[in-house]
Design a protein around this motif. Sequence first.
Motif, PDB file in Angstrom:
ATOM      1  N   SER A 242       0.921  -1.356   0.014  1.00  0.00           N
ATOM      2  CA  SER A 242      -0.012   0.038   0.130  1.00  0.00           C
ATOM      3  C   SER A 242       0.907   1.303  -0.111  1.00  0.00           C
ATOM      4  CB  SER A 242      -1.007   0.030   1.281  1.00  0.00           C
ATOM      5  OG  SER A 242      -0.104   0.009   2.467  1.00  0.00           O
ATOM      6  N   ALA A 245      -0.646   7.753  -0.097  1.00  0.00           N
ATOM      7  CA  ALA A 245      -1.610   8.844  -0.378  1.00  0.00           C
ATOM      8  C   ALA A 245      -2.949   8.002  -0.752  1.00  0.00           C
ATOM      9  CB  ALA A 245      -1.042   9.322  -1.827  1.00  0.00           C
ATOM     10  N   LYS A 246      -2.867   6.740  -0.958  1.00  0.00           N
ATOM     11  CA  LYS A 246      -4.232   6.138  -1.149  1.00  0.00           C
ATOM     12  C   LYS A 246      -4.075   4.588  -0.778  1.00  0.00           C
ATOM     13  CE  LYS A 246      -3.213   5.428  -6.124  1.00  0.00           C
ATOM     14  NZ  LYS A 246      -2.353   6.778  -6.489  1.00  0.00           N
ATOM     15  N   HIS A 249      -6.227   1.239  -1.498  1.00  0.00           N
ATOM     16  CA  HIS A 249      -6.694   1.510  -3.035  1.00  0.00           C
ATOM     17  C   HIS A 249      -5.592   1.126  -4.023  1.00  0.00           C
ATOM     18  CE1 HIS A 249      -8.617   3.948  -6.441  1.00  0.00           C
ATOM     19  NE2 HIS A 249      -9.591   3.974  -5.621  1.00  0.00           N
ATOM     20  N   GLY A 251      -3.238   1.588  -7.505  1.00  0.00           N
ATOM     21  CA  GLY A 251      -2.820   2.478  -8.301  1.00  0.00           C
ATOM     22  C   GLY A 251      -3.821   2.839  -9.343  1.00  0.00           C
ATOM     23  N   THR A 343       0.953  11.474  -4.601  1.00  0.00           N
ATOM     24  CA  THR A 343       0.495  10.525  -5.906  1.00  0.00           C
ATOM     25  C   THR A 343      -0.096  11.451  -6.871  1.00  0.00           C
ATOM     26  OG1 THR A 343      -0.899   8.765  -6.174  1.00  0.00           O
ATOM     27  CG2 THR A 343      -2.018  10.461  -4.819  1.00  0.00           C
ATOM     28  N   ALA A 346      -5.614  10.400  -6.830  1.00  0.00           N
ATOM     29  CA  ALA A 346      -6.259   9.560  -5.651  1.00  0.00           C
ATOM     30  C   ALA A 346      -7.730  10.242  -5.186  1.00  0.00           C
ATOM     31  CB  ALA A 346      -5.168   9.784  -4.454  1.00  0.00           C
ATOM     32  N   PHE A 350      -9.426   9.134   0.431  1.00  0.00           N
ATOM     33  CA  PHE A 350      -8.070   8.311   0.795  1.00  0.00           C
ATOM     34  C   PHE A 350      -6.937   9.096   1.092  1.00  0.00           C
ATOM     35  CE2 PHE A 350     -11.086   5.202  -1.210  1.00  0.00           C
ATOM     36  CZ  PHE A 350     -10.619   3.996  -0.721  1.00  0.00           C
ATOM     37  N   THR A 351      -6.850  10.333   0.190  1.00  0.00           N
ATOM     38  CA  THR A 351      -5.647  11.136   0.468  1.00  0.00           C
ATOM     39  C   THR A 351      -5.714  11.949   1.885  1.00  0.00           C
ATOM     40  OG1 THR A 351      -5.404  11.671  -1.768  1.00  0.00           O
ATOM     41  CG2 THR A 351      -4.576  13.267  -0.313  1.00  0.00           C
ATOM     42  N   ASN A 422      -2.724  14.861 -12.365  1.00  0.00           N
ATOM     43  CA  ASN A 422      -4.002  14.152 -12.563  1.00  0.00           C
ATOM     44  C   ASN A 422      -4.617  14.320 -13.984  1.00  0.00           C
ATOM     45  OD1 ASN A 422      -5.161  15.950 -11.311  1.00  0.00           O
ATOM     46  ND2 ASN A 422      -6.935  14.788 -10.392  1.00  0.00           N
TER      47      ASN A 422
END
Length: 518
Positions: A242, A245-246, A249, A251, A343, A346, A350-351, A422
């Motif tokens: 894991s 940053a997430k 979850h 990638g 990341t 994300a 989660f972040t 992103n």
Amino acid sequence: MAVRKLILVSIIIVNLIIISFGIIFTPQWFWLLLIPAPLLGIAIYHSTQTHHAILRNYPLVGYFRYIFESIRPELRQYFWESDTDGRPFNRRQRSIVYQRAKNQRETVAFGMQTDPQAIGNEWIAHSMFPTHIENHDLRTRVGNSQCAQPYDLSVYNISAMSYGALSKTAITALNKGAALQNFAHNTGEGGISNYHINGGDLIWQVGTGYFGCRDDFGYFNDELFAEKANRPYVKMVELKISQGAKPGHGGILPAAKNTPEVAAIRHVVPGTDVMSPPAHSAFKNPLEMMYFIQRLRELSNGKPIGFKICIGDKQEFIDICNAMQTTQIFPDFISIDGSEGGTGAAPLEFTDNLGMPLYDALTFVTTTLINFGLKKHIKLIASSRVVTGFDLLKAIALGADACYSARGMMFALGCIQALKCNEDVCPVGVATQKPHLYKGLDVEDKYVRVAQFHRNTLRATVEIMEACGFKTLDDVTADKFFRKVDNITTLSFQDIYFKHTGKLNKKENTFAREEFLD
């Protein structure tokens, strides 16, 4: 309603006046319709649409709201933020990276800008009798008795960033910089690309998607792994459980970044969102995980094998330690990623809301491994917002043997913290797959900056060690670091993180309880 009618009537009147003048006087007047005629069309459209209330009520002026919103991050960063306000990294942190990467003056004038009385302020105790350290090339050996090919790892290395998330020019510059200064480059879970092979030592990260070592169904493939793991430039293998940053979850590679070349490296379909599974298919519990680590060690002919984790449920890590004792299989290293890690993409929750922060996680892992008698087998690598020598030494004081940096290395490449990773529109060509953007990143210039940032950061680290009387990294202890925890109380890291264990003896990997109490 009244505002919308007023705007529509005004634009209609302007258009009618221009048309009338064109008919009465000269057709040249019709050229003036290039502006009001489209505005009339836009106003009529937005007056009838139902998706955006602000544009329905203010069909033209409402656009200013979206314009200002789109440039809000830039306005805040360049005009309103102070040098210490920015997030995730403030301007002071970014500037020191830029300066060290460019070999520019990095001193500051007139005193500290931070408030020494602010809650959270941290500092380190210097010595009246500074020491001198000749060797600035700080390293730690990774590889226990079960490892046939141990590796002397720099204490500061490039953290996991995949080709696909980063551009080909960025990956090339990072790897050439690692080669120039002789430190390690983590590939990220996206596999080994041709851009990773420019002389730098690699830590090959294998994630839940098994990119680069997966079969047609996405399962782990022994033959593909063995072929790549035994390449001479692959020095260590990191199994990604894991990331901070997430955590929990998989990638995320947006479809816009999944070019045919990236897809070929990962063995996936190009032009699609690539969502790594949240869990590994090769093992389902801690015991199976240990056997899989041994399998990777055998397939790689004894190279250092470790895993990366963001701590969540503490009991799960304790279960892993129990599995190590049961199987007598010991990973060579564990990478600890804090929840504040970065990341490219994300989910917000989660972040912001999952995972344990780095210092709490690092302390927990260090304490647990020592209590199980396992720390002597395992080196710890810390990752999350490590950009200065002080950051690095704080992590080492809490049990880390080395550190990673992702965003620090991105700043060395020229990242301006545009927060567009992103969206595939990185303005400096670092986190994008668009040729007109990544071609703006000059590899021959940037790889030197990466190397200089690494060298100057280690130089600064050594200077702090000398000022504090530390002769070796083993001398860097938690009782020398302090944090203001409320308006009147300052505690050492020893009191904050190791209050119930005693002083950490890094040479013996024990807690010296009696010595500490004396």
